[in-house]
Design a protein around this motif. Structure first.
Motif, PDB file in Angstrom:
ATOM      1  N   GLN B   3       0.779  -1.312  -0.160  1.00  9.06           N
ATOM      2  CA  GLN B   3      -0.103  -0.050   0.234  1.00  9.06           C
ATOM      3  C   GLN B   3       0.815   1.259  -0.078  1.00  9.06           C
ATOM      4  O   GLN B   3       1.958   1.130   0.558  1.00  9.06           O
ATOM      5  CB  GLN B   3      -0.923  -0.045   1.295  1.00  9.06           C
ATOM      6  N   PRO B   4       0.367   2.330  -0.607  1.00  7.88           N
ATOM      7  CA  PRO B   4       1.354   3.758  -0.501  1.00  7.88           C
ATOM      8  C   PRO B   4       1.428   4.099   0.914  1.00  7.88           C
ATOM      9  O   PRO B   4       0.540   3.919   1.899  1.00  7.88           O
ATOM     10  CB  PRO B   4       0.346   4.739  -1.441  1.00  7.88           C
ATOM     11  N   TYR B   5       2.673   4.484   1.145  1.00  9.92           N
ATOM     12  CA  TYR B   5       2.745   5.258   2.648  1.00  9.92           C
ATOM     13  C   TYR B   5       1.997   6.171   3.039  1.00  9.92           C
ATOM     14  O   TYR B   5       1.675   7.055   1.773  1.00  9.92           O
ATOM     15  CB  TYR B   5       4.379   5.555   2.758  1.00  9.92           C
ATOM     16  N   ASP B   6       1.461   6.316   4.285  1.00  9.94           N
ATOM     17  CA  ASP B   6       0.573   7.580   4.524  1.00  9.94           C
ATOM     18  C   ASP B   6       1.384   8.488   5.627  1.00  9.94           C
ATOM     19  O   ASP B   6       1.528   7.939   6.493  1.00  9.94           O
ATOM     20  CB  ASP B   6      -0.561   7.088   5.078  1.00  9.94           C
ATOM     21  N   TYR B   7       1.961   9.368   4.974  1.00  5.05           N
ATOM     22  CA  TYR B   7       3.130  10.359   5.900  1.00  5.05           C
ATOM     23  C   TYR B   7       2.266  11.169   6.675  1.00  5.05           C
ATOM     24  O   TYR B   7       3.008  11.696   7.647  1.00  5.05           O
ATOM     25  CB  TYR B   7       3.838  10.912   4.903  1.00  5.05           C
ATOM     26  N   GLY B   8       0.971  11.334   6.544  1.00 10.49           N
ATOM     27  CA  GLY B   8       0.226  12.230   7.545  1.00 10.49           C
ATOM     28  C   GLY B   8      -0.044  13.541   7.179  1.00 10.49           C
ATOM     29  O   GLY B   8      -0.093  13.935   6.115  1.00 10.49           O
ATOM     30  N   LEU B   9       0.031  14.370   7.981  1.00  8.05           N
ATOM     31  CA  LEU B   9      -0.461  15.779   7.753  1.00  8.05           C
ATOM     32  C   LEU B   9       0.601  16.513   8.353  1.00  8.05           C
ATOM     33  O   LEU B   9       1.517  16.211   8.871  1.00  8.05           O
ATOM     34  CB  LEU B   9      -1.631  16.337   8.967  1.00  8.05           C
ATOM     35  N   ARG B  97      12.215  -0.100 -10.284  1.00  6.34           N
ATOM     36  CA  ARG B  97      11.450  -0.227  -9.104  1.00  6.34           C
ATOM     37  C   ARG B  97      10.715   1.050  -8.539  1.00  6.34           C
ATOM     38  O   ARG B  97      11.314   2.178  -8.641  1.00  6.34           O
ATOM     39  CB  ARG B  97      12.282  -0.794  -7.795  1.00  6.34           C
ATOM     40  N   THR B  98       9.728   0.883  -8.072  1.00  9.18           N
ATOM     41  CA  THR B  98       8.808   2.154  -7.843  1.00  9.18           C
ATOM     42  C   THR B  98       8.046   1.965  -6.371  1.00  9.18           C
ATOM     43  O   THR B  98       7.747   0.912  -5.876  1.00  9.18           O
ATOM     44  CB  THR B  98       7.796   2.515  -8.733  1.00  9.18           C
ATOM     45  N   ALA B  99       7.857   3.069  -5.561  1.00 10.78           N
ATOM     46  CA  ALA B  99       7.026   3.078  -4.412  1.00 10.78           C
ATOM     47  C   ALA B  99       6.193   4.286  -4.215  1.00 10.78           C
ATOM     48  O   ALA B  99       6.756   5.143  -5.086  1.00 10.78           O
ATOM     49  CB  ALA B  99       7.908   2.671  -3.123  1.00 10.78           C
ATOM     50  N   SER B 100       5.314   4.577  -3.422  1.00 11.01           N
ATOM     51  CA  SER B 100       4.729   5.729  -3.337  1.00 11.01           C
ATOM     52  C   SER B 100       4.205   6.072  -2.008  1.00 11.01           C
ATOM     53  O   SER B 100       3.949   5.164  -1.107  1.00 11.01           O
ATOM     54  CB  SER B 100       3.489   5.902  -4.576  1.00 11.01           C
ATOM     55  N   GLY B 101       3.780   7.370  -1.692  1.00 13.36           N
ATOM     56  CA  GLY B 101       3.261   7.838  -0.563  1.00 13.36           C
ATOM     57  C   GLY B 101       2.547   9.139  -0.631  1.00 13.36           C
ATOM     58  O   GLY B 101       2.365   9.522  -1.705  1.00 13.36           O
ATOM     59  N   THR B 102       1.591   9.524   0.289  1.00  9.26           N
ATOM     60  CA  THR B 102       1.138  10.537   0.510  1.00  9.26           C
ATOM     61  C   THR B 102       0.841  11.266   1.651  1.00  9.26           C
ATOM     62  O   THR B 102       1.242  10.785   2.617  1.00  9.26           O
ATOM     63  CB  THR B 102      -0.567  10.097   0.077  1.00  9.26           C
TER      64      THR B 102
END
Lengths: 137, 106
Positions: B3-9, B97-102
């Protein structure tokens, strides 16, 4: 996964579901461990073991991470490690907001009416005993 | 599936640390050929070129564990109330390779 916002003295529930490559819940070869890092990448907690959550819960673990004096307001990253066939390292994120108390809350309080004054003896979440007296000497 | 990383606010003007664990499709941590790079996209799917770059060195000597700090200021093109995506990219033996976050700017 983002675990939310907390204050000093709170506990952060870090729940880990260990899975095999096909995402099927599977027990790891050993309990997962976690390391906590500050926003600057400084290591705070080293290889804390994460106990199993409940009975009969395959691969489900939880660590209630207490935010004591080693923490301050800021953003943190938790890197977990466990092995199911191969090593896996999920990341978690949480933020500590200003406020709270690194000793946590009182988990026990007792009142004593003594000759020298009124005493309240309390034990904090960190296990420290505090004595409050009225009138002050 | 990762799952994409959730870095928060993050408040407008503050810095937010972003992290990535370089791993195979089976989530096995792996060492990239070089430190991963990242690109930030706004909610209009436009790349914010000011934040395309290479991350810091490997954190805590843990295989494939990298991070960077993003200053979410108005001067850098960030806006309050908007969501942003971080796309990580690295290579292992020339394979992409890739990864994502938000994260969300408040």
């Amino acid at each position: 996964m983002n675990l939310g916002r907390y204050q000093l003295g709170d506990t952060v529930p870090i729940t880990i579901q260990t899975v095999a490559a096909n995402d099927v819940p599977t027990d790891p070869t050993a309990v997962p461990t976690i390391r906590t890092y500050t926003s600057a990448g400084t290591l705070i907690d080293t290889d804390l073991k994460v106990p199993r959550l409940g009975v009969g819960t395959t691969g489900l673990f939880r660590k209630n991470l207490f935010l004591g004096s080693t923490y301050a307001a800021g953003k943190y990253c938790v890197r977990a490690s466990y092995t199911v066939t191969n090593l896996k390292c999920p990341l978690f994120f949480f933020e500590v907001l200003p406020g709270g108390n690194a000793k946590g809350a009182y988990r026990a309080l007792a009142y004593y009416d003594k000759m020298i004054g009124d005493l309240i003896v309390g034990e904090t979440d960190t296990g420290e005993l505090e004595i409050k007296q009225r009138p002050y000497l | 599936m990762r799952q994409p990383y959730d870095y928060g606010l993050v408040e407008l003007g503050d810095a937010i640390p972003v992290r990535v664990q370089c791993a195979t499709s089976a989530d096995l941590p792996e060492a990239p050929d070089a430190a991963p790079t990242f690109t930030i996209y706004n909610d209009a799917n436009a790349a914010m070129s000011a934040y395309t770059g290479t991350t810091s060195s490997q954190i805590d000597s843990k295989t494939g564990f990298y991070g960077a700090s993003v200053t979410a200021s108005g001067g850098n093109g960030f806006e309050s109330g908007k969501n942003y995506w971080v796309k990580w990219a690295w290579k292992v033996s020339t394979a992409d390779r890739t990864a994502s976050g938000t994260f969300t700017v408040t």
